[in-house]
Design an enzyme around this catalytic site. Structure first.
Site, PDB file in Angstrom:
ATOM      1  N   ASN A   1       0.870  -1.177   0.000  1.00 44.37           N
ATOM      2  CA  ASN A   1       0.000   0.000   0.000  1.00 44.37           C
ATOM      3  C   ASN A   1       0.909   1.230   0.000  1.00 44.37           C
ATOM      4  O   ASN A   1       1.494   1.558   1.020  1.00 44.37           O
ATOM      5  CB  ASN A   1      -0.884  -0.038   1.259  1.00 44.37           C
ATOM      6  CG  ASN A   1      -1.718   1.211   1.410  1.00 44.37           C
ATOM      7  OD1 ASN A   1      -1.811   2.024   0.495  1.00 44.37           O
ATOM      8  ND2 ASN A   1      -2.345   1.357   2.584  1.00 44.37           N
TER       9      ASN A   1
ATOM     10  N   LYS B   1       0.065   4.272  -0.333  1.00 48.79           N
ATOM     11  CA  LYS B   1      -0.577   5.476   0.219  1.00 48.79           C
ATOM     12  C   LYS B   1      -0.317   6.662  -0.726  1.00 48.79           C
ATOM     13  O   LYS B   1      -0.281   6.471  -1.944  1.00 48.79           O
ATOM     14  CB  LYS B   1      -0.079   5.722   1.646  1.00 48.79           C
ATOM     15  CG  LYS B   1      -0.231   4.465   2.503  1.00 48.79           C
ATOM     16  CD  LYS B   1      -0.020   4.669   3.964  1.00 48.79           C
ATOM     17  CE  LYS B   1      -0.221   3.335   4.673  1.00 48.79           C
ATOM     18  NZ  LYS B   1      -0.100   3.428   6.130  1.00 48.79           N
TER      19      LYS B   1
ATOM     20  N   HIS C   1      -9.544   1.164   4.782  1.00 52.77           N
ATOM     21  CA  HIS C   1      -8.260   1.349   5.468  1.00 52.77           C
ATOM     22  C   HIS C   1      -8.435   2.328   6.630  1.00 52.77           C
ATOM     23  O   HIS C   1      -9.235   3.268   6.540  1.00 52.77           O
ATOM     24  CB  HIS C   1      -7.217   1.884   4.472  1.00 52.77           C
ATOM     25  CG  HIS C   1      -5.847   1.916   5.053  1.00 52.77           C
ATOM     26  ND1 HIS C   1      -5.413   2.940   5.869  1.00 52.77           N
ATOM     27  CD2 HIS C   1      -4.828   1.023   4.994  1.00 52.77           C
ATOM     28  CE1 HIS C   1      -4.176   2.680   6.264  1.00 52.77           C
ATOM     29  NE2 HIS C   1      -3.795   1.516   5.742  1.00 52.77           N
TER      30      HIS C   1
ATOM     31  N   GLU D   1      -6.822   4.771   7.593  1.00 54.79           N
ATOM     32  CA  GLU D   1      -6.672   6.197   7.254  1.00 54.79           C
ATOM     33  C   GLU D   1      -7.941   6.737   6.591  1.00 54.79           C
ATOM     34  O   GLU D   1      -8.295   7.901   6.772  1.00 54.79           O
ATOM     35  CB  GLU D   1      -5.417   6.396   6.383  1.00 54.79           C
ATOM     36  CG  GLU D   1      -4.154   6.263   7.237  1.00 54.79           C
ATOM     37  CD  GLU D   1      -2.954   5.656   6.540  1.00 54.79           C
ATOM     38  OE1 GLU D   1      -2.884   5.650   5.300  1.00 54.79           O
ATOM     39  OE2 GLU D   1      -2.050   5.158   7.260  1.00 54.79           O
TER      40      GLU D   1
ATOM     41  N   GLU E   1      -5.365  -4.740  10.685  1.00 54.10           N
ATOM     42  CA  GLU E   1      -4.305  -3.746  10.889  1.00 54.10           C
ATOM     43  C   GLU E   1      -4.595  -2.959  12.165  1.00 54.10           C
ATOM     44  O   GLU E   1      -5.395  -2.016  12.139  1.00 54.10           O
ATOM     45  CB  GLU E   1      -4.270  -2.770   9.707  1.00 54.10           C
ATOM     46  CG  GLU E   1      -4.012  -3.444   8.384  1.00 54.10           C
ATOM     47  CD  GLU E   1      -3.502  -2.448   7.349  1.00 54.10           C
ATOM     48  OE1 GLU E   1      -2.357  -2.593   6.911  1.00 54.10           O
ATOM     49  OE2 GLU E   1      -4.233  -1.513   6.997  1.00 54.10           O
TER      50      GLU E   1
ATOM     51  N   GLY F   1       2.421   2.435  10.625  1.00 60.68           N
ATOM     52  CA  GLY F   1       3.368   3.534  10.429  1.00 60.68           C
ATOM     53  C   GLY F   1       4.110   3.951  11.689  1.00 60.68           C
ATOM     54  O   GLY F   1       4.757   4.984  11.723  1.00 60.68           O
TER      55      GLY F   1
ATOM     56  N   SER G   1       3.433  -2.045  10.305  1.00 66.00           N
ATOM     57  CA  SER G   1       4.885  -2.116  10.484  1.00 66.00           C
ATOM     58  C   SER G   1       5.482  -3.489  10.130  1.00 66.00           C
ATOM     59  O   SER G   1       6.395  -3.963  10.801  1.00 66.00           O
ATOM     60  CB  SER G   1       5.265  -1.684  11.904  1.00 66.00           C
ATOM     61  OG  SER G   1       4.819  -0.363  12.143  1.00 66.00           O
TER      62      SER G   1
HETATM   63  P1  PGA Z   1       2.845   0.403   7.573  1.00 64.23           P
HETATM   64  O1  PGA Z   1       1.366   0.599   6.937  1.00 64.23           O
HETATM   65  O2  PGA Z   1       3.392  -0.879   6.994  1.00 64.23           O
HETATM   66  O3  PGA Z   1       3.614   1.619   7.130  1.00 64.23           O
HETATM   67  O4  PGA Z   1       2.669   0.307   9.042  1.00 64.23           O
HETATM   68  C1  PGA Z   1       0.499  -0.476   6.770  1.00 64.23           C
HETATM   69  C2  PGA Z   1      -0.819  -0.021   6.186  1.00 64.23           C
HETATM   70  O5  PGA Z   1      -1.303   1.057   6.564  1.00 64.23           O
HETATM   71  O6  PGA Z   1      -1.429  -0.711   5.345  1.00 64.23           O
END
Ligand code: PGA
Length: 254
Positions: free
Chosen positions: A11, A13, A97, A99, A169, A175, A215
């Site tokens: 992803n 983003k 997601h 976000e 998640e 992140g 992560s």
């Molecule tokens: P990350 O994001 O690997 O940077 O923690 C995962 C995601 O939001 O799908």
């Protein structure tokens, strides 16, 4: 390790221009071209999707959208429809997601409409769920995951379920560099599978892929993928460099 075929998804983003995407693919595709035992998916921004799908045609990597609106067309300024995604050769879409839920205020009902619309248009959703730190600390993780599974997947027929993957998640692990422990991950994934079994039956639940996200990195993917109910990973930060995502795609069980 799982008997389900692993699904390793990047992803991106809001990262990478079209030319950066092209450079990435030039490095990445040769590094994974011999991988046949797992699905590989890249989710770039909308502006990259058309060109990416063109470059990926005939390869072992699929292009995936990060979001879509549920309607086919109309007066929805700024939105992208499932028909538009299909038209440029996209076959998968990330929905719900965290976000989207937290920054853009998408609620469960909105996301459910998107899941149903995606499936109706032949797009395989990667449906994301996960608890916040507050919810975990107040002992609400199972309740939250159950209600997100129920609400997001409501109205799917048994056949539809075969198109869906779920990504667990934990919001506090996205992140942040903080990965959930293997016990926390396995517990959440088993609960999600149990919930899907109640909604759609044991056979469907056993075949549905549940990805972990939050992560994931080259040095922890092996131990995460070793868990019984983990069938893949949804990777943000560590997917932005082709060599790093290659190591994740080519994980070996620890
Ligand atoms: P990350 O994001 O690997 O940077 O923690 C995962 C995601 O939001 O799908």
């Amino acid at each position: 390790m799982t008997k389900r075929r692993p699904l390793m998804a990047a992803n991106w983003k809001m990262h990478k221009t079209v030319s950066e995407m092209e450079d990435y693919l030039q490095r990445f595709l040769p590094l994974v071209s011999d991988v046949t035992d797992r699905d590989i998916v890249l989710a770039p921004s909308f502006v990259c999707l058309m060109k990416m799908a063109e470059i990926l045609a005939g390869s072992n990597v699929d292009a995936c959208a990060q979001n879509m609106f549920h309607e086919e067309q109309g007066a929805y300024t700024g939105e992208v429809s499932p028909l538009m995604l299909r038209d440029v050769g996209v076959k998968r879409v990330i929905l719900g997601h965290s976000e989207r839920r937290h920054i853009f205020q998408e609620d469960g009902q909105t996301i459910n409409k998107k899941v149903l619309s995606a499936v109706r248009h032949g797009l395989s959703p990667i449906y994301c769920i996960g608890e916040t730190l507050d919810e975990r600390e107040s002992g609400k993780t199972s309740e939250v995951l159950k209600s997100q599974v129920e609400e997001g997947l409501k109205g799917l027929s048994k056949d539809d379920f075969s198109m869906v993957a779920v990504a667990y998640e934990p919001v506090w692990a996205i992140g942040t560099g903080k990965t959930a422990s293997t016990d926390q991950i396995q517990e959440a994934h088993a609960l999600v599978r149990q919930e899907i079994s109640q909604l759609a039956g044991e056979d469907i639940a056993q075949n549905l892929r549940i990805l972990y996200g939050g992560s994931v990195k080259p040095d922890n993917v092996g131990q995460i993928m070793a868990l019984d109910d983990v069938d893949g990973a949804l990777v943000g930060g560590a997917s932005l460099v082709p060599e790093s995502f290659t190591k994740i795609v080519r994980f070996e069980i620890d």
